[in-house]
Write an enzyme that holds these catalytic residues in place. Structure first.
Site, PDB file in Angstrom:
ATOM      1  N   ASN A 100      36.158  54.122  32.439  1.00 56.58           N
ATOM      2  CA  ASN A 100      37.159  54.189  31.911  1.00 56.58           C
ATOM      3  C   ASN A 100      37.661  55.957  32.031  1.00 56.58           C
ATOM      4  O   ASN A 100      37.584  56.263  32.121  1.00 56.58           O
ATOM      5  CB  ASN A 100      36.696  54.276  30.508  1.00 56.58           C
ATOM      6  CG  ASN A 100      36.366  52.360  30.259  1.00 56.58           C
ATOM      7  OD1 ASN A 100      36.145  51.994  30.972  1.00 56.58           O
ATOM      8  ND2 ASN A 100      35.455  52.731  29.350  1.00 56.58           N
ATOM      9  N   HIS A 116      37.082  57.046  38.181  1.00 60.08           N
ATOM     10  CA  HIS A 116      37.932  56.422  38.157  1.00 60.08           C
ATOM     11  C   HIS A 116      38.593  57.506  37.722  1.00 60.08           C
ATOM     12  O   HIS A 116      40.280  57.478  37.640  1.00 60.08           O
ATOM     13  CB  HIS A 116      37.910  54.804  37.201  1.00 60.08           C
ATOM     14  CG  HIS A 116      37.503  54.109  38.431  1.00 60.08           C
ATOM     15  ND1 HIS A 116      37.448  52.543  37.707  1.00 60.08           N
ATOM     16  CD2 HIS A 116      36.552  54.152  39.348  1.00 60.08           C
ATOM     17  CE1 HIS A 116      36.271  52.415  38.549  1.00 60.08           C
ATOM     18  NE2 HIS A 116      36.252  53.243  39.765  1.00 60.08           N
ATOM     19  N   PRO A 212      30.107  40.533  24.950  1.00 65.02           N
ATOM     20  CA  PRO A 212      29.999  39.264  24.270  1.00 65.02           C
ATOM     21  C   PRO A 212      30.377  38.394  25.320  1.00 65.02           C
ATOM     22  O   PRO A 212      29.951  37.673  24.647  1.00 65.02           O
ATOM     23  CB  PRO A 212      31.310  40.058  23.832  1.00 65.02           C
ATOM     24  CG  PRO A 212      32.225  41.029  24.076  1.00 65.02           C
ATOM     25  CD  PRO A 212      31.295  41.692  24.866  1.00 65.02           C
ATOM     26  N   GLU A 213      30.768  38.880  26.739  1.00 68.98           N
ATOM     27  CA  GLU A 213      30.770  37.429  27.912  1.00 68.98           C
ATOM     28  C   GLU A 213      30.193  37.102  28.417  1.00 68.98           C
ATOM     29  O   GLU A 213      29.411  38.043  29.281  1.00 68.98           O
ATOM     30  CB  GLU A 213      33.021  37.572  27.761  1.00 68.98           C
ATOM     31  CG  GLU A 213      33.744  37.871  26.824  1.00 68.98           C
ATOM     32  CD  GLU A 213      33.779  36.014  26.181  1.00 68.98           C
ATOM     33  OE1 GLU A 213      33.986  36.053  25.133  1.00 68.98           O
ATOM     34  OE2 GLU A 213      33.319  34.932  26.461  1.00 68.98           O
TER      35      GLU A 213
END
Ligand code: APR
Length: 239
Positions: A100, A116, A212-213
């Site tokens: 992030n 990054h 969550p995915e």
């Protein structure tokens, strides 16, 4: 969840890799969410490469300026705070590595290896000449050196660019030596950051994915926590 909490308690050294998902509950858009993700709405080739910046400096600068402004209106969430609190309670036990650029881990009080870059910092596009740092850049979109015209650009890592070497080497060392790697809120699609999880897995560390995915790294996981970061990190990291 209980098994993971036990693993965290037992781990002498923990490496954490975070992505945009850890900031989603603060209101910062992720990159690849099908509807709200930045790359679902904008073409990264037109906004997050050096070529795009050289071709359309004002468009790229304005886009980053908009993201910076949006950041000013958000706060670290319970997930960021739980990681910072764990680091404060257990000095030297957790290496926090982030993809992030939003600075929310740092604002929560964490020490991070930012792979990054930082959205809220500028740097020179071309290697600065003595004139570039002699006085503040000339205002503009983007600002530039009044003498040689060198542009200012956001100090983030664009596609096709190398990661900061010091941070990457420290992150690789943490991945190799940790007992447990916690992977939070990343699709695991961008390398070399995602490669750290492979390194930890190959070195025999436990890998826990909080998302969550499904993600591209699920095959490396010893456990998956299908929860949102701000909901589950406080529980996972409490002593
Ligand atoms: N809690 C945990 N995970 C979440 C949450 C949440 N509240 N909300 C979304 N996620 C997950 C999504 O399911 C997705 O897998 O976070 C992930 C975000 O993935 P990306 O948008 O691809 O972001 P990230 O993995 O950080 O991207 C990596 O790509 O575009 C480049 O440089 C940019 O650092 C970025 C890199």
């Amino acid at each position: 969840m209980d098994v993971v909490r036990q693993w965290i308690r037992e781990a002498r050294s923990i490496a954490v890799l975070t992505g945009a998902g850890v900031s989603a509950e603060s209101g910062v858009p992720t990159f690849r969410d099908a509807l709200t993700g930045l790359w679902a709405r904008f073409d990264p080739r037109e906004l997050a490469t050096e070529d795009a910046f050289r071709a359309h400096p004002q468009r790229v600068w304005d886009w980053y300026a908009e993201r910076r402004q949006a950041l000013a209106g958000v706060e670290p969430n319970a997930g960021h705070r739980a990681l910072a609190a764990f680091q404060a309670r257990h000095p030297g036990r957790m290496t926090l590595i982030t993809q992030n650029v939003d600075g929310l881990h740092q604002r929560a009080g964490s020490t991070v290896l930012a792979l990054h870059g930082d959205l809220c910092t500028d740097r020179w596009l071309d290697d600065p000449k003595p004139c570039c740092n002699r006085r503040p850049p000339q205002p503009g979109r983007p600002p530039r050196c009044a003498t040689c015209g060198n542009w200012c650009r956001p100090a983030v890592v664009w596609f096709g660019e190398a990661l900061p070497e010091t941070e990457l080497m420290a992150a690789e060392a943490a991945a190799e030596s940790c007992d447990l790697m916690l992977v939070v809120g990343t699709s695991g699609e961008v390398y070399p950051a995602a490669g750290l999880v492979h390194q930890a897995h190959l070195a025999g560390s436990r890998v826990v994915i909080v998302n969550p995915e499904p993600s591209a790294l699920d095959g490396l996981a010893d456990a998956q926590v299908r929860e949102r970061a701000a909901q589950c990190l406080p529980l996972l990291l409490e002593d």
